[in-house]
Design a protein around this motif. Structure first.
Motif, PDB file in Angstrom:
ATOM      1  N   TRP A   1     -13.701  -6.201  13.677  1.00  0.00           N
ATOM      2  CA  TRP A   1     -14.651  -7.084  13.001  1.00  0.00           C
ATOM      3  C   TRP A   1     -13.895  -8.187  12.285  1.00  0.00           C
ATOM      4  O   TRP A   1     -12.874  -7.951  11.658  1.00  0.00           O
ATOM      5  CB  TRP A   1     -15.492  -6.300  12.002  1.00  0.00           C
ATOM      6  CG  TRP A   1     -16.450  -5.369  12.668  1.00  0.00           C
ATOM      7  CD1 TRP A   1     -16.260  -4.051  12.950  1.00  0.00           C
ATOM      8  CD2 TRP A   1     -17.742  -5.702  13.177  1.00  0.00           C
ATOM      9  NE1 TRP A   1     -17.350  -3.548  13.595  1.00  0.00           N
ATOM     10  CE2 TRP A   1     -18.276  -4.535  13.742  1.00  0.00           C
ATOM     11  CE3 TRP A   1     -18.491  -6.873  13.204  1.00  0.00           C
ATOM     12  CZ2 TRP A   1     -19.539  -4.511  14.325  1.00  0.00           C
ATOM     13  CZ3 TRP A   1     -19.748  -6.847  13.786  1.00  0.00           C
ATOM     14  CH2 TRP A   1     -20.261  -5.668  14.331  1.00  0.00           C
TER      15      TRP A   1
ATOM     16  N   LYS B   1     -14.191 -11.268   9.432  1.00  0.00           N
ATOM     17  CA  LYS B   1     -14.969 -11.710   8.289  1.00  0.00           C
ATOM     18  C   LYS B   1     -14.492 -13.095   7.878  1.00  0.00           C
ATOM     19  O   LYS B   1     -13.316 -13.419   7.989  1.00  0.00           O
ATOM     20  CB  LYS B   1     -14.772 -10.743   7.127  1.00  0.00           C
ATOM     21  CG  LYS B   1     -15.681 -10.998   5.940  1.00  0.00           C
ATOM     22  CD  LYS B   1     -15.367 -10.106   4.757  1.00  0.00           C
ATOM     23  CE  LYS B   1     -15.465  -8.642   5.093  1.00  0.00           C
ATOM     24  NZ  LYS B   1     -15.348  -7.786   3.911  1.00  0.00           N
TER      25      LYS B   1
ATOM     26  N   GLU C   1     -20.038 -10.401   9.355  1.00  0.00           N
ATOM     27  CA  GLU C   1     -18.853 -10.140  10.155  1.00  0.00           C
ATOM     28  C   GLU C   1     -19.243 -10.234  11.627  1.00  0.00           C
ATOM     29  O   GLU C   1     -20.368  -9.912  11.996  1.00  0.00           O
ATOM     30  CB  GLU C   1     -18.297  -8.747   9.859  1.00  0.00           C
ATOM     31  CG  GLU C   1     -17.814  -8.596   8.439  1.00  0.00           C
ATOM     32  CD  GLU C   1     -17.388  -7.178   8.125  1.00  0.00           C
ATOM     33  OE1 GLU C   1     -16.308  -7.015   7.554  1.00  0.00           O
ATOM     34  OE2 GLU C   1     -18.139  -6.236   8.451  1.00  0.00           O
TER      35      GLU C   1
ATOM     36  N   ARG D   1     -22.940  -8.275  11.782  1.00  0.00           N
ATOM     37  CA  ARG D   1     -23.399  -7.290  10.800  1.00  0.00           C
ATOM     38  C   ARG D   1     -23.181  -7.834   9.391  1.00  0.00           C
ATOM     39  O   ARG D   1     -22.407  -8.766   9.165  1.00  0.00           O
ATOM     40  CB  ARG D   1     -22.679  -5.956  10.964  1.00  0.00           C
ATOM     41  CG  ARG D   1     -21.222  -5.996  10.552  1.00  0.00           C
ATOM     42  CD  ARG D   1     -20.572  -4.648  10.728  1.00  0.00           C
ATOM     43  NE  ARG D   1     -19.180  -4.688  10.269  1.00  0.00           N
ATOM     44  CZ  ARG D   1     -18.345  -3.681  10.376  1.00  0.00           C
ATOM     45  NH1 ARG D   1     -18.734  -2.551  10.948  1.00  0.00           N
ATOM     46  NH2 ARG D   1     -17.112  -3.790   9.930  1.00  0.00           N
ATOM     47  N   ASP D   2     -23.857  -7.229   8.438  1.00  0.00           N
ATOM     48  CA  ASP D   2     -23.729  -7.581   7.029  1.00  0.00           C
ATOM     49  C   ASP D   2     -22.502  -6.857   6.482  1.00  0.00           C
ATOM     50  O   ASP D   2     -22.395  -5.637   6.583  1.00  0.00           O
ATOM     51  CB  ASP D   2     -24.988  -7.137   6.288  1.00  0.00           C
ATOM     52  CG  ASP D   2     -25.014  -7.535   4.832  1.00  0.00           C
ATOM     53  OD1 ASP D   2     -23.954  -7.864   4.259  1.00  0.00           O
ATOM     54  OD2 ASP D   2     -26.111  -7.516   4.254  1.00  0.00           O
ATOM     55  N   SER D   3     -21.573  -7.594   5.874  1.00  0.00           N
ATOM     56  CA  SER D   3     -20.345  -6.969   5.383  1.00  0.00           C
ATOM     57  C   SER D   3     -20.600  -6.009   4.229  1.00  0.00           C
ATOM     58  O   SER D   3     -19.779  -5.136   3.967  1.00  0.00           O
ATOM     59  CB  SER D   3     -19.327  -8.038   4.955  1.00  0.00           C
ATOM     60  OG  SER D   3     -19.809  -8.765   3.847  1.00  0.00           O
ATOM     61  N   LYS D   4     -21.731  -6.150   3.537  1.00  0.00           N
ATOM     62  CA  LYS D   4     -22.050  -5.251   2.430  1.00  0.00           C
ATOM     63  C   LYS D   4     -22.553  -3.900   2.926  1.00  0.00           C
ATOM     64  O   LYS D   4     -22.509  -2.924   2.193  1.00  0.00           O
ATOM     65  CB  LYS D   4     -23.083  -5.888   1.506  1.00  0.00           C
ATOM     66  CG  LYS D   4     -22.588  -7.126   0.780  1.00  0.00           C
ATOM     67  CD  LYS D   4     -23.649  -7.704  -0.153  1.00  0.00           C
ATOM     68  CE  LYS D   4     -24.975  -8.018   0.459  1.00  0.00           C
ATOM     69  NZ  LYS D   4     -25.027  -8.948   1.575  1.00  0.00           N
ATOM     70  N   THR D   5     -23.075  -3.863   4.148  1.00  0.00           N
ATOM     71  CA  THR D   5     -23.597  -2.612   4.709  1.00  0.00           C
ATOM     72  C   THR D   5     -23.036  -2.421   6.120  1.00  0.00           C
ATOM     73  O   THR D   5     -23.777  -2.491   7.103  1.00  0.00           O
ATOM     74  CB  THR D   5     -25.140  -2.627   4.729  1.00  0.00           C
ATOM     75  OG1 THR D   5     -25.567  -3.792   5.451  1.00  0.00           O
ATOM     76  CG2 THR D   5     -25.722  -2.648   3.331  1.00  0.00           C
ATOM     77  N   PRO D   6     -21.738  -2.173   6.229  1.00  0.00           N
ATOM     78  CA  PRO D   6     -21.109  -2.105   7.541  1.00  0.00           C
ATOM     79  C   PRO D   6     -21.536  -0.921   8.410  1.00  0.00           C
ATOM     80  O   PRO D   6     -21.284  -0.923   9.614  1.00  0.00           O
ATOM     81  CB  PRO D   6     -19.616  -2.015   7.218  1.00  0.00           C
ATOM     82  CG  PRO D   6     -19.558  -1.452   5.850  1.00  0.00           C
ATOM     83  CD  PRO D   6     -20.790  -1.952   5.145  1.00  0.00           C
ATOM     84  N   ASN D   7     -22.201   0.061   7.840  1.00  0.00           N
ATOM     85  CA  ASN D   7     -22.624   1.223   8.639  1.00  0.00           C
ATOM     86  C   ASN D   7     -23.998   1.059   9.259  1.00  0.00           C
ATOM     87  O   ASN D   7     -24.452   1.932   9.993  1.00  0.00           O
ATOM     88  CB  ASN D   7     -22.566   2.490   7.788  1.00  0.00           C
ATOM     89  CG  ASN D   7     -21.135   2.830   7.414  1.00  0.00           C
ATOM     90  OD1 ASN D   7     -20.215   2.629   8.203  1.00  0.00           O
ATOM     91  ND2 ASN D   7     -20.937   3.306   6.202  1.00  0.00           N
ATOM     92  N   THR D   8     -24.679  -0.054   8.961  1.00  0.00           N
ATOM     93  CA  THR D   8     -25.971  -0.300   9.596  1.00  0.00           C
ATOM     94  C   THR D   8     -25.732  -0.859  11.000  1.00  0.00           C
ATOM     95  O   THR D   8     -24.701  -1.474  11.263  1.00  0.00           O
ATOM     96  CB  THR D   8     -26.831  -1.283   8.788  1.00  0.00           C
ATOM     97  OG1 THR D   8     -26.110  -2.499   8.633  1.00  0.00           O
ATOM     98  CG2 THR D   8     -27.174  -0.719   7.424  1.00  0.00           C
TER      99      THR D   8
ATOM    100  N   PRO E   1     -25.404  -3.217  14.044  1.00  0.00           N
ATOM    101  CA  PRO E   1     -25.275  -4.678  14.137  1.00  0.00           C
ATOM    102  C   PRO E   1     -26.296  -5.263  15.112  1.00  0.00           C
ATOM    103  O   PRO E   1     -26.877  -4.560  15.928  1.00  0.00           O
ATOM    104  CB  PRO E   1     -23.859  -4.871  14.672  1.00  0.00           C
ATOM    105  CG  PRO E   1     -23.596  -3.634  15.465  1.00  0.00           C
ATOM    106  CD  PRO E   1     -24.339  -2.529  14.765  1.00  0.00           C
TER     107      PRO E   1
END
Length: 66
Positions: A5, A7, A23, A34-41, A43
């Motif tokens: 990833w 950023k 990212e 994906r959102d860097s604040k919630t990388p486990n969601t 993409p």
């Protein structure tokens, strides 16, 4: 193979970006975002030509937060 990833350099902690950024990761046929604040969601995946064409339409102006 692990996903690499990338950023934005403006996404530093507490700096101009405040750590809030997206990212990107390149896959064989898509680019994932994906959102860097919630990388486990999960993409979002876009076909590479589609995302590349859309990005080329964005202005090259520097954006600042109010």
């Amino acid at each position: 193979m692990p996903t690499h990833w990338r950023k934005s350099s403006f996404s530093g902690g507490g700096g101009q970006g405040g750590g809030e950024c997206v990212e990107l990761a390149h896959f064989p046929a898509t680019i994932a975002i994906r959102d860097s604040k919630t990388p486990n969601t999960p993409p979002l995946h876009f076909p590479t030509p589609t995302l590349t064409a859309w990005l080329s339409t964005l202005p090259t102006t520097t954006f600042t937060r109010p």
